[in-house]
Design an enzyme around this catalytic site. Structure first.
Site, mmCIF file in Angstrom:
data_model
loop_
_atom_site.group_PDB
_atom_site.id
_atom_site.type_symbol
_atom_site.label_atom_id
_atom_site.label_comp_id
_atom_site.label_asym_id
_atom_site.label_seq_id
_atom_site.Cartn_x
_atom_site.Cartn_y
_atom_site.Cartn_z
ATOM 1 N N GLU A 1 -9.794 -4.404 -5.970
ATOM 2 C CA GLU A 1 -9.423 -3.192 -5.234
ATOM 3 C C GLU A 1 -9.226 -2.028 -6.184
ATOM 4 O O GLU A 1 -8.889 -2.203 -7.356
ATOM 5 C CB GLU A 1 -8.163 -3.421 -4.413
ATOM 6 C CG GLU A 1 -6.911 -3.757 -5.194
ATOM 7 C CD GLU A 1 -5.679 -3.739 -4.305
ATOM 8 O OE1 GLU A 1 -5.431 -2.701 -3.672
ATOM 9 O OE2 GLU A 1 -4.971 -4.763 -4.230
ATOM 10 N N SER B 1 0.832 -1.195 0.000
ATOM 11 C CA SER B 1 0.000 0.000 0.000
ATOM 12 C C SER B 1 0.874 1.254 0.000
ATOM 13 O O SER B 1 1.698 1.441 -0.896
ATOM 14 C CB SER B 1 -0.967 -0.039 1.187
ATOM 15 O OG SER B 1 -1.964 0.946 1.060
ATOM 16 N N HIS C 1 -7.584 -5.353 -0.986
ATOM 17 C CA HIS C 1 -6.351 -4.601 -0.768
ATOM 18 C C HIS C 1 -5.477 -5.289 0.281
ATOM 19 O O HIS C 1 -5.939 -5.575 1.387
ATOM 20 C CB HIS C 1 -6.719 -3.182 -0.322
ATOM 21 C CG HIS C 1 -5.577 -2.255 -0.158
ATOM 22 N ND1 HIS C 1 -4.738 -1.909 -1.192
ATOM 23 C CD2 HIS C 1 -5.121 -1.587 0.940
ATOM 24 C CE1 HIS C 1 -3.823 -1.060 -0.754
ATOM 25 N NE2 HIS C 1 -4.028 -0.859 0.538
#
Length: 358
Positions: A289, A195, A319
């Site tokens: 996602e 991320s 995610h």
């Protein structure tokens, strides 16, 4: 039941292309990335979409919300232990520099058996650059240590909004230099992150190449947040309804992270980088996602620059689904794939197998 993993076949070709016999193998056995989501995955995704997403939507509204989120994440992290076959070694090291003495803090996840002593993974945790810590990501970092036999170093980098970019990058550079000073050659260090940590890992790798520091062996990105303005993810979010966060919320967080930095800064704008001299890259992203188009565009940019980039899109996954490797068979399979990539680039020859999407 975990998805059956195909036997290794031909190596990936430079630039991300897949050899024809690998394609034939995928057709015959099926890639784990292409299989329908497991029941566990579907249930967890639905629960997060209706339970967590509304909370995260309110997160970046004011400092109190961020502080509350940090406290909640750390409290929840106390319930998340590392893999039982690992131990944790705290790191607190003074670093001398032009501005005086700085302090590097973090934790090293060390496998109890089969440890490789001259190679390591530098892992940069996610959390939107505003929350989370090395503790919160132990499900990933400790499993990586066990699967690869490598120590995994996770630094405490400074968080926004108190410390906007480039403070996290400066801390990541300190961590990379520290590993080299500890006796880990750059050619046997793999940089990884998820991320926002994926953005930081890619930014760090690009900065290493631009400043002519010794190049790492490879780069692994889980659901990387490539575009902090979220232009690419907005349309996808309207179609998929990401289980964690909306593009609107991510954009507000991105503004906190960037601070006064220029949008054109190549350390921030990953799609504007030249990516010259980048080591082999593995990108894993969930098919459900909003960051999927960002990951796909980054893979294109890397491939166009001549990098050996392997992109895996895991059907129906959310995610950073790798965090749930204790309960999701897809997450365990993804961790095995990334561990195999890491050990292959550390050993100096291309990885072979399934799951890559050119």
């Amino acid at each position: 039941m975990e998805p059956r993993k195909p036997e290794p076949s031909a190596a990936y070709r430079p630039g991300g292309a897949v050899a024809t016999d690998t394609v034939a193998l995928k057709a015959a056995l099926g890639s784990p990335t292409d299989r329908r989501p497991s029941m566990q995955s579907a249930v967890i995704s639905r629960a997060l979409r209706f339970g967590l997403r509304p909370i995260v939507h309110r997160l970046p509204g004011h400092p109190m919300g961020i502080r509350t989120a940090r406290t909640a994440v750390e409290a929840a992290s106390l319930l998340v232990g590392q893999h039982p076959r690992t131990r944790i070694e705290g790191v607190h090291a003074p670093l001398e520099g032009p501005g005086g003495t700085r302090h590097l803090a973090g934790e090293m996840l060390v496998p109890e058996k089969g440890r490789v002593t001259d190679a390591a993974v530098l892992y940069l945790h996610g959390g939107g650059y505003i929350i989370c810590s090395p503790r919160s990501h132990r499900p990933i970092t400790s499993r990586l240590a066990v699967e690869t036999g490598l120590p995994v170093f996770v630094p405490h980098y400074r968080l926004a909004p108190e410390h906007p970019f480039p403070a996290p990058l400066e801390d990541a550079l300190d961590a990379y230099r520290w590993l080299m000073n500890e006796g880990y050659p750059a050619s046997r260090i793999v940089i990884a992150g998820d991320s926002a940590g994926g953005h930081l890992a890619a930014s760090l790798t690009g900065e290493i190449c631009r400043t002519k520091l010794p190049t790492p062996a490879g780069l692994v990105l889980y659901s990387p947040w490539v575009d902090l303005t979220c232009e690419l993810s907005t349309e996808c979010d309207q179609r998929t309804r990401d289980a964690y966060i909306s593009a609107h919320t991510a954009r507000r967080i991105g503004q906190l992270v960037m601070g006064q930095a220029e949008l054109a800064d190549p350390r921030l704008a990953l799609l504007e980088c030249s990516w010259t001299g980048v080591p082999p890259v593995l990108i894993q992203v969930g098919g459900a996602e909003m960051l999927r188009p960002e990951a796909e565009r980054l893979a294109e940019a890397l491939t166009e620059a001549g990098a050996d980039c392997r992109l895996q899109v895991w059907q129906g996954q959310i995610h950073v689904f790798q965090l749930l490797n204790r309960v999701l068979p897809e997450a365990r399979a993804a961790m095995r794939e990334s561990a195999r990539f890491i050990t292959s680039v550390i050993d100096g020859f291309p990885a072979a197998g399934s799951g890559a999407v050119a």
